[in-house]
Design a protein around this motif. Sequence first.
Motif, short mmCIF file in Angstrom:
data_model
loop_
_atom_site.label_atom_id
_atom_site.label_comp_id
_atom_site.label_asym_id
_atom_site.label_seq_id
_atom_site.Cartn_x
_atom_site.Cartn_y
_atom_site.Cartn_z
N LEU A 1 136.12 -32.28 111.91
CA LEU A 1 135.69 -32.89 110.66
C LEU A 1 135.93 -34.40 110.61
CD1 LEU A 1 136.90 -30.25 108.05
CD2 LEU A 1 134.58 -30.62 108.90
N TYR A 2 136.78 -34.93 111.50
CA TYR A 2 137.04 -36.36 111.51
C TYR A 2 135.75 -37.12 111.81
CZ TYR A 2 142.01 -35.16 111.77
OH TYR A 2 143.25 -34.66 111.53
N SER A 3 135.55 -38.23 111.14
CA SER A 3 134.30 -38.97 111.28
C SER A 3 134.03 -39.39 112.72
CB SER A 3 134.29 -40.19 110.37
OG SER A 3 135.35 -41.07 110.69
N LYS A 4 135.05 -39.71 113.48
CA LYS A 4 134.83 -40.13 114.87
C LYS A 4 134.32 -39.00 115.75
CE LYS A 4 139.34 -39.41 116.91
NZ LYS A 4 140.28 -39.98 117.82
N ASN A 5 134.44 -37.75 115.30
CA ASN A 5 134.01 -36.60 116.10
C ASN A 5 132.68 -36.02 115.64
OD1 ASN A 5 136.39 -36.76 117.57
ND2 ASN A 5 137.48 -35.58 116.04
N ARG A 6 132.15 -36.51 114.54
CA ARG A 6 130.88 -35.97 114.04
C ARG A 6 129.72 -36.65 114.75
NH1 ARG A 6 132.51 -36.27 107.80
NH2 ARG A 6 132.82 -38.37 108.52
N LYS A 7 128.87 -35.84 115.32
CA LYS A 7 127.71 -36.36 116.05
C LYS A 7 126.48 -35.52 115.71
CE LYS A 7 130.37 -38.16 119.83
NZ LYS A 7 131.50 -37.62 120.46
N LEU A 8 125.33 -36.16 115.79
CA LEU A 8 124.08 -35.43 115.59
C LEU A 8 123.78 -34.61 116.84
CD1 LEU A 8 121.86 -38.26 114.06
CD2 LEU A 8 123.01 -36.42 112.84
N ASN A 9 123.25 -33.40 116.63
CA ASN A 9 122.82 -32.60 117.77
C ASN A 9 121.43 -33.07 118.19
OD1 ASN A 9 120.81 -31.19 116.27
ND2 ASN A 9 122.38 -29.76 115.52
N PRO A 10 120.93 -32.68 119.37
CA PRO A 10 119.63 -33.16 119.85
C PRO A 10 118.47 -32.90 118.88
CG PRO A 10 120.81 -32.10 121.64
CD PRO A 10 121.62 -31.88 120.38
N GLU A 11 118.49 -31.77 118.20
CA GLU A 11 117.43 -31.46 117.23
C GLU A 11 117.46 -32.46 116.07
OE1 GLU A 11 116.67 -27.98 114.01
OE2 GLU A 11 117.02 -27.29 116.07
N GLN A 12 118.64 -32.79 115.57
CA GLN A 12 118.76 -33.75 114.48
C GLN A 12 118.33 -35.15 114.93
OE1 GLN A 12 122.92 -32.89 113.88
NE2 GLN A 12 122.54 -31.89 111.90
N ILE A 13 118.68 -35.53 116.14
CA ILE A 13 118.28 -36.83 116.65
C ILE A 13 116.77 -36.91 116.75
CG2 ILE A 13 118.32 -38.32 118.71
CD1 ILE A 13 121.21 -37.34 119.15
N SER A 14 116.13 -35.85 117.25
CA SER A 14 114.68 -35.80 117.35
C SER A 14 114.03 -35.92 115.99
CB SER A 14 114.24 -34.50 118.03
OG SER A 14 112.85 -34.40 118.04
N GLU A 15 114.57 -35.24 115.00
CA GLU A 15 114.04 -35.30 113.65
C GLU A 15 114.13 -36.71 113.06
OE1 GLU A 15 115.09 -33.40 109.31
OE2 GLU A 15 115.39 -32.15 111.09
N VAL A 16 115.21 -37.40 113.33
CA VAL A 16 115.39 -38.75 112.81
C VAL A 16 114.45 -39.72 113.49
CG1 VAL A 16 117.04 -40.68 112.71
CG2 VAL A 16 117.79 -38.39 112.12
N THR A 17 114.27 -39.59 114.80
CA THR A 17 113.43 -40.54 115.54
C THR A 17 111.94 -40.33 115.27
OG1 THR A 17 113.49 -39.13 117.50
CG2 THR A 17 115.10 -40.91 117.38
N THR A 18 111.54 -39.13 114.87
CA THR A 18 110.12 -38.89 114.60
C THR A 18 109.76 -39.11 113.14
OG1 THR A 18 110.52 -36.51 114.27
CG2 THR A 18 109.87 -37.24 116.49
N ALA A 19 110.72 -39.28 112.29
CA ALA A 19 110.45 -39.46 110.85
C ALA A 19 109.98 -40.86 110.54
CB ALA A 19 111.71 -39.15 110.04
#
Length: 85
Positions: free
Chosen positions: A67-85
């Motif tokens: 849950l620490y902010s330094k450990n939270r990362k987007l998964n590949p599906e989320q990254i794809s969704e952000v880059t195509t939006a």
Amino acid sequence: QEVVKLCIHHGQPWIKKTDNSMKNTNSIRNGCPFKIRLAYNNQNMALKITSIDINHNHKRSEHLYNLYSKNRKLNPEQISEVTTA
């Protein structure tokens, strides 16, 4: 040469002064005593533990760690969704 590793909760919470009063800010610091001190030995080319306190004053778990902010990362599906939006 020396290296010191501290818990992310090490140290006292930041205090913010407002007018004549003081209040705690949002901080994960709680004075956790966990600390490992390492020294580099040139002759042996190795690290030596010079002091250690492995006690924590808070709960620990993999779930909380993630849950620490330094450990939270987007998964590949989320990254794809952000880059195509």
